[in-house]
Design a protein around this motif. Sequence first.
Motif, short mmCIF file in Angstrom:
data_model
loop_
_atom_site.label_atom_id
_atom_site.label_comp_id
_atom_site.label_asym_id
_atom_site.label_seq_id
_atom_site.Cartn_x
_atom_site.Cartn_y
_atom_site.Cartn_z
N ARG A 1 5.44 3.93 1.53
CA ARG A 1 4.85 2.52 1.62
C ARG A 1 4.32 2.44 2.98
O ARG A 1 4.94 2.95 3.89
N ARG A 2 3.20 1.63 3.23
CA ARG A 2 2.73 1.12 4.42
C ARG A 2 3.72 0.54 5.24
O ARG A 2 3.80 1.08 6.49
N SER A 3 4.41 -0.06 4.82
CA SER A 3 5.60 -0.89 5.65
C SER A 3 6.50 -0.12 6.04
O SER A 3 7.22 -0.09 7.36
N ASP A 4 6.93 1.05 5.16
CA ASP A 4 8.02 2.01 5.90
C ASP A 4 7.16 2.79 6.92
O ASP A 4 8.30 3.07 7.88
N LEU A 5 6.32 3.23 6.80
CA LEU A 5 5.66 3.78 7.97
C LEU A 5 5.41 3.12 9.23
O LEU A 5 5.69 3.59 10.31
N GLU B 1 0.70 -1.20 -0.07
CA GLU B 1 -0.09 -0.09 -0.10
C GLU B 1 0.86 1.17 -0.15
O GLU B 1 1.94 1.30 0.70
N LYS B 2 0.46 2.08 -0.79
CA LYS B 2 1.44 3.39 -1.08
C LYS B 2 0.23 4.44 -0.35
O LYS B 2 -0.75 4.85 -0.84
N LEU B 3 0.85 5.41 0.47
CA LEU B 3 0.03 6.29 1.07
C LEU B 3 0.39 7.73 0.61
O LEU B 3 1.59 7.91 0.44
N LYS B 4 -0.34 8.81 0.41
CA LYS B 4 -0.10 9.97 -0.09
C LYS B 4 0.45 10.52 1.12
O LYS B 4 0.25 10.38 2.19
N LEU B 5 1.33 11.69 1.05
CA LEU B 5 1.90 12.48 1.80
C LEU B 5 0.84 13.21 3.14
O LEU B 5 1.06 13.03 4.08
N SER B 6 -0.31 13.55 2.43
CA SER B 6 -1.37 14.12 3.10
C SER B 6 -1.81 13.13 4.18
O SER B 6 -2.16 13.25 5.38
N GLU B 7 -2.03 12.03 3.74
CA GLU B 7 -2.39 10.55 4.42
C GLU B 7 -1.38 10.42 5.60
O GLU B 7 -1.70 10.04 6.75
N VAL B 8 -0.06 10.53 5.17
CA VAL B 8 0.79 10.39 6.36
C VAL B 8 0.86 11.36 7.28
O VAL B 8 0.91 11.04 8.49
N LEU B 9 0.87 12.66 6.72
CA LEU B 9 0.74 13.65 7.88
C LEU B 9 -0.63 13.68 8.83
O LEU B 9 -0.30 13.93 9.88
N GLU B 10 -1.76 13.10 8.27
CA GLU B 10 -2.75 13.02 9.08
C GLU B 10 -2.51 11.86 10.29
O GLU B 10 -3.12 12.19 11.28
#
Length: 61
Positions: free
Chosen positions: A46-50, A5-14
């Motif tokens: 990547r979800r795994s990296d986060l 899964e790839k997250l947008k930067l806005s999703e990561v920030l949230e």
Amino acid sequence: MASTEKLKLSEVLEEIEMSRAAFYRMRARGKAPKLIKLPNGQIRCRRSDLDAWWAKREIAA
């Protein structure tokens, strides 16, 4: 599969509850999760990296 899964930067920030400016300061210090820059200039994580980034921040009880 969650690991691809790839997250947008806005999703990561949230998720990490951080402003874009604070995130880029953290990134400049080498403390941010790994990011992927797409050919169109967009940023993904990547979800795994986060998840790995979160795991490194766990505090032992």
